[in-house]
Design a protein around this motif. Structure first.
Motif, PDB file in Angstrom:
ATOM      1  N   SER A 143       0.826  -1.203   0.000  1.00 53.11           N
ATOM      2  CA  SER A 143       0.000   0.000   0.000  1.00 53.11           C
ATOM      3  C   SER A 143       0.861   1.254   0.000  1.00 53.11           C
ATOM      4  CB  SER A 143      -0.925  -0.013   1.223  1.00 53.11           C
ATOM      5  OG  SER A 143      -1.659   1.189   1.305  1.00 53.11           O
ATOM      6  N   ARG A 144       1.911   1.250   0.789  1.00 53.57           N
ATOM      7  CA  ARG A 144       2.787   2.420   0.864  1.00 53.57           C
ATOM      8  C   ARG A 144       3.554   2.614  -0.439  1.00 53.57           C
ATOM      9  NH1 ARG A 144       5.845   3.332   6.489  1.00 53.57           N
ATOM     10  NH2 ARG A 144       6.128   5.312   5.365  1.00 53.57           N
ATOM     11  N   LEU A 145       3.965   1.500  -1.051  1.00 53.45           N
ATOM     12  CA  LEU A 145       4.649   1.600  -2.331  1.00 53.45           C
ATOM     13  C   LEU A 145       3.721   2.177  -3.393  1.00 53.45           C
ATOM     14  CD1 LEU A 145       6.579  -1.806  -2.433  1.00 53.45           C
ATOM     15  CD2 LEU A 145       7.570   0.467  -2.148  1.00 53.45           C
ATOM     16  N   LYS A 146       2.477   1.718  -3.399  1.00 45.93           N
ATOM     17  CA  LYS A 146       1.498   2.207  -4.373  1.00 45.93           C
ATOM     18  C   LYS A 146       1.210   3.681  -4.170  1.00 45.93           C
ATOM     19  CE  LYS A 146      -3.068   1.159  -6.298  1.00 45.93           C
ATOM     20  NZ  LYS A 146      -4.272   0.270  -6.210  1.00 45.93           N
ATOM     21  N   ALA A 147       1.256   4.116  -2.916  1.00 47.15           N
ATOM     22  CA  ALA A 147       0.985   5.515  -2.603  1.00 47.15           C
ATOM     23  C   ALA A 147       2.179   6.419  -2.923  1.00 47.15           C
ATOM     24  CB  ALA A 147       0.627   5.654  -1.122  1.00 47.15           C
ATOM     25  N   GLY A 148       3.301   5.800  -3.251  1.00 45.98           N
ATOM     26  CA  GLY A 148       4.475   6.586  -3.610  1.00 45.98           C
ATOM     27  C   GLY A 148       5.292   7.072  -2.434  1.00 45.98           C
ATOM     28  N   ASP A 149       5.168   6.407  -1.283  1.00 44.44           N
ATOM     29  CA  ASP A 149       5.959   6.804  -0.111  1.00 44.44           C
ATOM     30  C   ASP A 149       7.450   6.635  -0.399  1.00 44.44           C
ATOM     31  OD1 ASP A 149       3.565   7.222   1.085  1.00 44.44           O
ATOM     32  OD2 ASP A 149       3.806   5.696   2.653  1.00 44.44           O
ATOM     33  N   ARG A 150       8.229   7.581   0.095  1.00 46.00           N
ATOM     34  CA  ARG A 150       9.672   7.499  -0.108  1.00 46.00           C
ATOM     35  C   ARG A 150      10.227   6.260   0.594  1.00 46.00           C
ATOM     36  NH1 ARG A 150      11.822  13.752   0.756  1.00 46.00           N
ATOM     37  NH2 ARG A 150      10.839  14.613  -1.124  1.00 46.00           N
TER      38      ARG A 150
END
Length: 288
Positions: A143-150
């Motif tokens: 989910s965090r990767l999909k959201a573009g989190d650094r």
């Protein structure tokens, strides 16, 4: 097999006497062994590398009387190759996304030390990344990767070493009275970063891929990179890359005993050239 040497500077500042030592050693060793001398531009960091510094690298090296094969390899032109290497390691289940910032790691270290706990550090003295972050919930990580989190992609050191089983890692270090096989202990570095959100690939990953693709047989570089060699040997083994021979040469220091830095203009090749020094003067300065 024809010996292949390389000099691989980063265009993030001016070359100094320490760079001259490394470049000339590689160039001269290639000539003495009827080998090849390559120049590689390690410009993987777009925040710090600039074309004007690259142009000056060429100018300084030509002034020193060095010649190299064309074309020059630039890391920024081969990002897909490093991405493929990372993809292979991901497919082996050996890397994971790491979301903690440097500030967050620093805070955790401070809290641990306030409690009286020792925080493990790498050979450079940098705190290791917390291993509990390896176990981040996979759905949350996705989910965090999909959201573009650094984030960075880090090597799970324990799994990587388990993958090797009982195999012993070492490297051949030359330049002494007799070549010596040095045991490699990459675990000292913890979960090293292999890919950064702000720059494609990391030094560790790109350098082993480049050396393999360019057929480099002899890595001659400064003593400051000696302890990085265990990580490079591990990655070479995991990625099925050939093992070069290594020579880590002495470092040049300033009056205070500190390693030369690109910020020290007094030792910069351009400044020395403008002051009237010759390539022969440079060779004498660096003990060659």
């Amino acid at each position: 097999m024809t010996p292949v040497f390389r000099f691989a500077p980063s265009p993030n500042g001016e070359l100094h006497l320490g760079h001259a030592l490394s470049a000339i050693l590689n160039h001269d060793m290639a000539r003495e062994t009827s080998g090849r001398f390559l120049l590689r531009i390690e410009d993987i960091d777009p925040q710090r590398c600039r074309p004007e510094f690259e142009a000056q690298i060429f100018e300084d090296l030509r002034w020193l009387g060095l010649n190299w094969e064309e074309p020059v390899r630039r890391q920024s032109e081969h990002v897909d190759v490093y991405r493929d290497a990372l993809k292979k390691l991901r497919g082996m289940g050996l890397v994971y996304p790491a979301f903690l910032s440097r500030a967050e790691v620093k805070r955790r270290v401070a809290e641990a030390e306030e409690r009286g706990d020792d925080w493990p550090r790498d050979p450079d003295g940098t705190p290791l990344y917390p291993t509990e972050e390896r176990e981040l919930d996979s759905a949350l990580a996705a989910s965090r990767l999909k959201a573009g989190d650094r984030h960075l992609w880090r090597l799970n050191m324990d799994r990587a070493l388990e993958h090797l089983g009982s195999e012993r890692l070492d490297w051949l270090e030359t330049g002494h009275a007799a070549p010596e096989r040095i045991p490699a202990h990459p675990s000292l570095w913890g979960d090293v970063a292999l890919w950064r959100w702000d720059a494609p690939s990391s030094y560790h990953l790109s350098v082993v891929v480049d050396d393999a693709l360019q057929g480099v047989t002899h890595v001659v570089r400064g003593r400051d990179l000696y302890w990085s060699t265990p990580v490079h040997r591990l990655l070479q083994r995991l990625l099925d890359l050939p093992q070069p021979t290594y020579l880590h040469h002495r470092l040049l220091t300033d009056e205070s005993g500190q390693k030369l830095s690109k910020s020290l203009r007094s030792t910069g090749l351009r400044a020395l050239r403008q002051a009237g020094e010759t390539p022969s003067d440079i060779r004498r300065r660096i003990g060659l």
